[in-house]
Design an enzyme around this catalytic site. Structure first.
Site, PDB file in Angstrom:
ATOM      1  N   MET A 183       0.841  -1.645   0.116  1.00  0.00           N
ATOM      2  CA  MET A 183      -0.234  -0.163   0.050  1.00  0.00           C
ATOM      3  C   MET A 183       1.033   1.383  -0.183  1.00  0.00           C
ATOM      4  O   MET A 183       0.014   1.790   0.576  1.00  0.00           O
ATOM      5  CB  MET A 183      -1.079   0.068   1.151  1.00  0.00           C
ATOM      6  N   ALA A 227       3.973   3.458   0.661  1.00  0.00           N
ATOM      7  CA  ALA A 227       4.960   4.096   2.151  1.00  0.00           C
ATOM      8  C   ALA A 227       5.614   2.590   1.996  1.00  0.00           C
ATOM      9  O   ALA A 227       6.123   3.020   3.224  1.00  0.00           O
ATOM     10  CB  ALA A 227       4.375   4.907   3.356  1.00  0.00           C
ATOM     11  N   HIS A 236       9.255  -3.035   3.202  1.00  0.00           N
ATOM     12  CA  HIS A 236       9.304  -3.081   2.201  1.00  0.00           C
ATOM     13  C   HIS A 236      10.361  -4.288   1.410  1.00  0.00           C
ATOM     14  O   HIS A 236       9.743  -4.960  -0.200  1.00  0.00           O
ATOM     15  CB  HIS A 236       8.454  -2.753   1.216  1.00  0.00           C
ATOM     16  N   LYS A 279       4.831  -9.825   9.477  1.00  0.00           N
ATOM     17  CA  LYS A 279       4.351  -8.323  10.775  1.00  0.00           C
ATOM     18  C   LYS A 279       2.657  -8.708  10.362  1.00  0.00           C
ATOM     19  O   LYS A 279       1.790  -8.971  11.533  1.00  0.00           O
ATOM     20  CB  LYS A 279       5.132  -7.672  10.209  1.00  0.00           C
ATOM     21  N   ASP A 280       1.688  -8.601   9.630  1.00  0.00           N
ATOM     22  CA  ASP A 280       0.698  -9.259   9.239  1.00  0.00           C
ATOM     23  C   ASP A 280       0.724 -10.607   9.301  1.00  0.00           C
ATOM     24  O   ASP A 280       0.573 -10.908   8.035  1.00  0.00           O
ATOM     25  CB  ASP A 280       0.578  -8.647   7.692  1.00  0.00           C
ATOM     26  N   GLN A 299      -3.004 -12.375   8.269  1.00  0.00           N
ATOM     27  CA  GLN A 299      -3.278 -11.731   7.109  1.00  0.00           C
ATOM     28  C   GLN A 299      -2.347 -12.756   5.659  1.00  0.00           C
ATOM     29  O   GLN A 299      -3.516 -13.293   4.363  1.00  0.00           O
ATOM     30  CB  GLN A 299      -2.459  -9.895   6.653  1.00  0.00           C
ATOM     31  N   LEU A 351       8.731  -2.561  11.169  1.00  0.00           N
ATOM     32  CA  LEU A 351       9.043  -1.404  10.253  1.00  0.00           C
ATOM     33  C   LEU A 351       7.288  -1.709   9.974  1.00  0.00           C
ATOM     34  O   LEU A 351       6.714  -2.242   9.750  1.00  0.00           O
ATOM     35  CB  LEU A 351       9.960  -1.677   9.493  1.00  0.00           C
ATOM     36  N   SER A 359       4.428   1.706   7.432  1.00  0.00           N
ATOM     37  CA  SER A 359       4.323   2.555   7.218  1.00  0.00           C
ATOM     38  C   SER A 359       4.060   3.420   8.109  1.00  0.00           C
ATOM     39  O   SER A 359       3.180   5.266   7.923  1.00  0.00           O
ATOM     40  CB  SER A 359       3.626   2.240   5.613  1.00  0.00           C
TER      41      SER A 359
END
Length: 281
Positions: free
Chosen positions: A29, A31, A36, A148-149, A152, A184, A186
């Site tokens: 998404m 940022a 990333h 981290k997710d 998800q 980390l 966004s």
């Protein structure tokens, strides 16, 4: 690197690329940060062509304020992607991704009903909508997501099963952290200087809980983590659950899972931060 705005152009470019080898997709998404970039690096190592999507997906935000304040840094993102060796940056408009409303409802099952699913109604359905679209647009060989997710990733695996994306490999990559341990995100740019100085407590307490868990019951470990974090200024634990890594279902005893994972969400001021840790049993 080429910046692509439309699905038609993306599919034309990737049709040519597919004939030359594998395609790695990194959905984001925007940022962009070092987390990333670590996904992009992994995709670059493992594929002939790398595509990064940059799209703030409105259907996964159940809070309009969160959507409005989500950082958008397209120019900086493009520079980082080019430096990381991305072949195609897919940066579409909302109208391009959703030419008409997406009313699909996914039967994501129990993995989507707890934790983030309970706190953010509709969030995971929105994730499934946009990620399924990105998979259809790009037809990747592999798709890369950060741990981290953690929940998800389980939801996306379930969506892949439901939608029949045969042969698509979902690659989960380790959490990338700041030197002080903060995962980390966004959203970190929204932290004030004072909040940023406190936020690493989340990771520090989770790491300490690995030692506590050797002596404490699961319930006492959960309570210790929550109480310890909540003592600090700005910090308010929304939930801390210890779940089975495969089912995402909360467990009551350590013996109930071979792969327990502690998943936490903490408000630092009004910034919602998530993190997780794996317990070795």
């Amino acid at each position: 690197m080429e910046i692509i705005r439309t699905v038609a152009e993306l599919q034309a470019k990737l049709g040519e690329a597919r004939s030359r080898g594998t395609i790695g997709l990194v959905p984001t998404m925007g940022a962009l940060h070092a987390g990333h970039l670590s996904l992009i690096e992994r995709a670059r190592e493992e594929n002939d062509t790398v595509v990064v999507s940059v799209f703030v997906n409105p259907t996964q935000f159940n809070n309009p304020t969160d959507l409005a304040t989500y950082p958008r840094t397209e120019e900086a993102d493009a520079a980082l992607m080019e430096g990381a060796g991305v072949d195609y940056a897919f940066m579409p408009s909302v109208e391009e991704v959703y030419p008409e409303p997406d009313n699909r409802q996914f039967d994501l099952g129990p993995v989507a009903e707890v934790m983030e699913g309970a706190m953010r109604p509709g969030h995971f359905n929105g994730v499934a909508q946009v990620v399924s679209k990105l998979f259809r647009f790009t037809e990747p060989t592999r798709a890369y997501f950060g741990e981290k997710d953690f929940q998800q990733i389980a939801v996306i695996r379930r969506m892949v099963e439901l939608e029949g994306f045969e042969g698509l490999e979902i690659v989960d990559c380790p959490i990338k952290r700041e030197t002080d341990g903060l995962a980390l995100s966004s959203r970190n740019v929204r932290l004030s200087a004072e909040q940023r100085s406190v936020a690493p407590v989340i990771a520090q307490v989770l790491r300490s809980s690995l030692i506590k868990a050797r002596e404490m019951s699961l319930a006492d470990t959960k309570k210790w983590v929550t109480d310890t974090i909540n003592v600090f200024p700005f910090m308010n634990v929304e939930y801390y659950e210890i779940v089975d890594a495969l089912t995402m279902q909360p467990i009551a005893e350590w013996s109930e899972s071979e792969q327990p994972v502690g998943c936490i969400t903490v408000f630092c001021g009004d910034v919602r931060l998530i993190d997780n840790i794996k317990y070795v049993r």
